[in-house]
Design a protein around this motif. Sequence first.
Motif, PDB file in Angstrom:
ATOM      1  N   ARG A 128       0.836  -1.212   0.000  1.00 13.49           N
ATOM      2  CA  ARG A 128       0.000   0.000   0.000  1.00 13.49           C
ATOM      3  C   ARG A 128       0.863   1.251   0.000  1.00 13.49           C
ATOM      4  O   ARG A 128       0.551   2.247  -0.661  1.00 13.49           O
ATOM      5  CB  ARG A 128      -0.944  -0.011   1.199  1.00 13.49           C
ATOM      6  CG  ARG A 128      -2.103  -0.996   1.064  1.00 13.49           C
ATOM      7  CD  ARG A 128      -3.174  -0.731   2.102  1.00 13.49           C
ATOM      8  NE  ARG A 128      -2.696  -0.966   3.457  1.00 13.49           N
ATOM      9  CZ  ARG A 128      -2.783  -2.130   4.079  1.00 13.49           C
ATOM     10  NH1 ARG A 128      -3.343  -3.173   3.457  1.00 13.49           N
ATOM     11  NH2 ARG A 128      -2.343  -2.285   5.318  1.00 13.49           N
ATOM     12  N   GLU A 131       2.186   1.793  -3.503  1.00 12.12           N
ATOM     13  CA  GLU A 131       1.127   2.305  -4.372  1.00 12.12           C
ATOM     14  C   GLU A 131       0.904   3.796  -4.135  1.00 12.12           C
ATOM     15  O   GLU A 131       0.782   4.588  -5.082  1.00 12.12           O
ATOM     16  CB  GLU A 131      -0.178   1.548  -4.117  1.00 12.12           C
ATOM     17  CG  GLU A 131      -0.178   0.134  -4.667  1.00 12.12           C
ATOM     18  CD  GLU A 131      -1.489  -0.573  -4.392  1.00 12.12           C
ATOM     19  OE1 GLU A 131      -2.533   0.107  -4.343  1.00 12.12           O
ATOM     20  OE2 GLU A 131      -1.480  -1.807  -4.222  1.00 12.12           O
ATOM     21  N   LYS A 132       0.838   4.201  -2.860  1.00 11.21           N
ATOM     22  CA  LYS A 132       0.603   5.612  -2.529  1.00 11.21           C
ATOM     23  C   LYS A 132       1.765   6.493  -2.989  1.00 11.21           C
ATOM     24  O   LYS A 132       1.558   7.580  -3.529  1.00 11.21           O
ATOM     25  CB  LYS A 132       0.397   5.767  -1.022  1.00 11.21           C
ATOM     26  CG  LYS A 132      -0.919   5.203  -0.519  1.00 11.21           C
ATOM     27  CD  LYS A 132      -1.038   5.333   0.994  1.00 11.21           C
ATOM     28  CE  LYS A 132      -2.347   4.740   1.502  1.00 11.21           C
ATOM     29  NZ  LYS A 132      -2.452   4.790   2.972  1.00 11.21           N
ATOM     30  N   ASN A 134       3.874   5.859  -5.398  1.00 12.49           N
ATOM     31  CA  ASN A 134       3.860   5.919  -6.859  1.00 12.49           C
ATOM     32  C   ASN A 134       2.829   6.922  -7.357  1.00 12.49           C
ATOM     33  O   ASN A 134       3.101   7.733  -8.249  1.00 12.49           O
ATOM     34  CB  ASN A 134       3.546   4.534  -7.433  1.00 12.49           C
ATOM     35  CG  ASN A 134       3.619   4.508  -8.955  1.00 12.49           C
ATOM     36  OD1 ASN A 134       4.687   4.412  -9.531  1.00 12.49           O
ATOM     37  ND2 ASN A 134       2.466   4.605  -9.614  1.00 12.49           N
ATOM     38  N   SER A 135       1.641   6.899  -6.746  1.00 13.33           N
ATOM     39  CA  SER A 135       0.579   7.828  -7.141  1.00 13.33           C
ATOM     40  C   SER A 135       0.999   9.274  -6.899  1.00 13.33           C
ATOM     41  O   SER A 135       0.795  10.152  -7.751  1.00 13.33           O
ATOM     42  CB  SER A 135      -0.697   7.508  -6.354  1.00 13.33           C
ATOM     43  OG  SER A 135      -1.742   8.379  -6.718  1.00 13.33           O
ATOM     44  N   LEU A 265       1.544  -2.798  -9.240  1.00 12.52           N
ATOM     45  CA  LEU A 265       1.343  -1.772  -8.217  1.00 12.52           C
ATOM     46  C   LEU A 265       1.131  -0.406  -8.855  1.00 12.52           C
ATOM     47  O   LEU A 265       0.322   0.402  -8.381  1.00 12.52           O
ATOM     48  CB  LEU A 265       2.531  -1.740  -7.250  1.00 12.52           C
ATOM     49  CG  LEU A 265       2.711  -2.990  -6.384  1.00 12.52           C
ATOM     50  CD1 LEU A 265       3.925  -2.844  -5.477  1.00 12.52           C
ATOM     51  CD2 LEU A 265       1.469  -3.256  -5.539  1.00 12.52           C
ATOM     52  N   ARG A 266       1.863  -0.121  -9.930  1.00  9.22           N
ATOM     53  CA  ARG A 266       1.651   1.155 -10.640  1.00  9.22           C
ATOM     54  C   ARG A 266       0.225   1.238 -11.175  1.00  9.22           C
ATOM     55  O   ARG A 266      -0.450   2.267 -11.053  1.00  9.22           O
ATOM     56  CB  ARG A 266       2.621   1.275 -11.820  1.00  9.22           C
ATOM     57  CG  ARG A 266       4.022   1.711 -11.489  1.00  9.22           C
ATOM     58  CD  ARG A 266       4.713   2.139 -12.778  1.00  9.22           C
ATOM     59  NE  ARG A 266       6.123   1.833 -12.790  1.00  9.22           N
ATOM     60  CZ  ARG A 266       7.066   2.574 -12.208  1.00  9.22           C
ATOM     61  NH1 ARG A 266       6.734   3.645 -11.534  1.00  9.22           N
ATOM     62  NH2 ARG A 266       8.341   2.217 -12.291  1.00  9.22           N
ATOM     63  N   ARG A 268      -2.421  -0.402 -10.207  1.00  7.54           N
ATOM     64  CA  ARG A 268      -3.396  -0.300  -9.116  1.00  7.54           C
ATOM     65  C   ARG A 268      -3.438   1.118  -8.551  1.00  7.54           C
ATOM     66  O   ARG A 268      -4.506   1.651  -8.258  1.00  7.54           O
ATOM     67  CB  ARG A 268      -3.060  -1.306  -8.011  1.00  7.54           C
ATOM     68  CG  ARG A 268      -3.291  -2.755  -8.400  1.00  7.54           C
ATOM     69  CD  ARG A 268      -2.941  -3.707  -7.270  1.00  7.54           C
ATOM     70  NE  ARG A 268      -3.814  -3.511  -6.127  1.00  7.54           N
ATOM     71  CZ  ARG A 268      -4.967  -4.143  -5.958  1.00  7.54           C
ATOM     72  NH1 ARG A 268      -5.390  -5.008  -6.869  1.00  7.54           N
ATOM     73  NH2 ARG A 268      -5.706  -3.937  -4.899  1.00  7.54           N
ATOM     74  N   SER A 269      -2.286   1.742  -8.412  1.00  8.02           N
ATOM     75  CA  SER A 269      -2.257   3.100  -7.851  1.00  8.02           C
ATOM     76  C   SER A 269      -2.904   4.089  -8.812  1.00  8.02           C
ATOM     77  O   SER A 269      -3.610   5.003  -8.395  1.00  8.02           O
ATOM     78  CB  SER A 269      -0.818   3.524  -7.526  1.00  8.02           C
ATOM     79  OG  SER A 269      -0.072   3.746  -8.712  1.00  8.02           O
TER      80      SER A 269
END
Length: 280
Positions: A128, A131-132, A134-135, A265-266, A268-269
């Motif tokens: 998580r 992901e955060k 990356n976003s 993960l990218r 998903r973010s």
Amino acid sequence: MPAAIQGRSGVRAEGSDLETNVKAIELRDLWRRYKQQGDARARERLVVTYSPLVKYVSGRMASGLPAHVEEADLISYGLVGLISAIERFDIEREIKFETYAITRIKGAIIDELRSLDWVPRSVRARAREIEKANSKLEHRLQRAPTDEEMSAELGITVDEFQDSLQQISTSTVAALDELWTVSDASGDQVSLLDTLQDPDAPDPATIMDATELKDRVADAIARLPEREKLVVALYYYENLTLREIGEVLGVTESRISQLHTKAVLRLRSRLATETDVLPG
């Protein structure tokens, strides 16, 4: 002699076509007997006939899971999905059963692995965090961040970041397949391909949602760094294993596993910032 060889070759080809046609007719008869007459023997024959799909899906999934997860267990979970697919499949639908079944086999395996809850909380938390981060960086930089930029944002070294990716890749069942599913009216997970190809789908809103999600996933994939995009293409579209992709690209399976995890993960973010339909 060449003519004779060609003749024999032609006979073999014709025989092969005939065998394929016979099998297709037999399958149609099995489906008819099961769906229209409730023939239990026909159902058993269908399970045996399509069981190689379970072996195929289980083998692909096993390559990205921890060593203690036995492929035999995955096959057992997958058989539940296959049986469910056979029971629910509508033979009037305009899609191949194999396409329909693979989604449910994967879903059954993932559901069972999740129910075991063997993924450490620390690994879930780190996924998580990545992901955060990356976003946040993508919003700021307007491009995919590098490993060095991600590491700096997370306050860890590049080696620690890559170790985290490896831990995530071998401890979770997160996969791109989950981004390509929606829930139908009964709550079952259905692949976007199933939904979009079903001309009798009862819920137009579901089709619109699925189409929109598919477009967003495709756009997100297009914006991945080239190497990650290639891994996604080879794994999900060309059906190569992570090991085979490593051989193609001349790197280790471990490195491919990291690239695959980064890509997922990218994605998903990105989708998390654009839609509320991302799987949990």
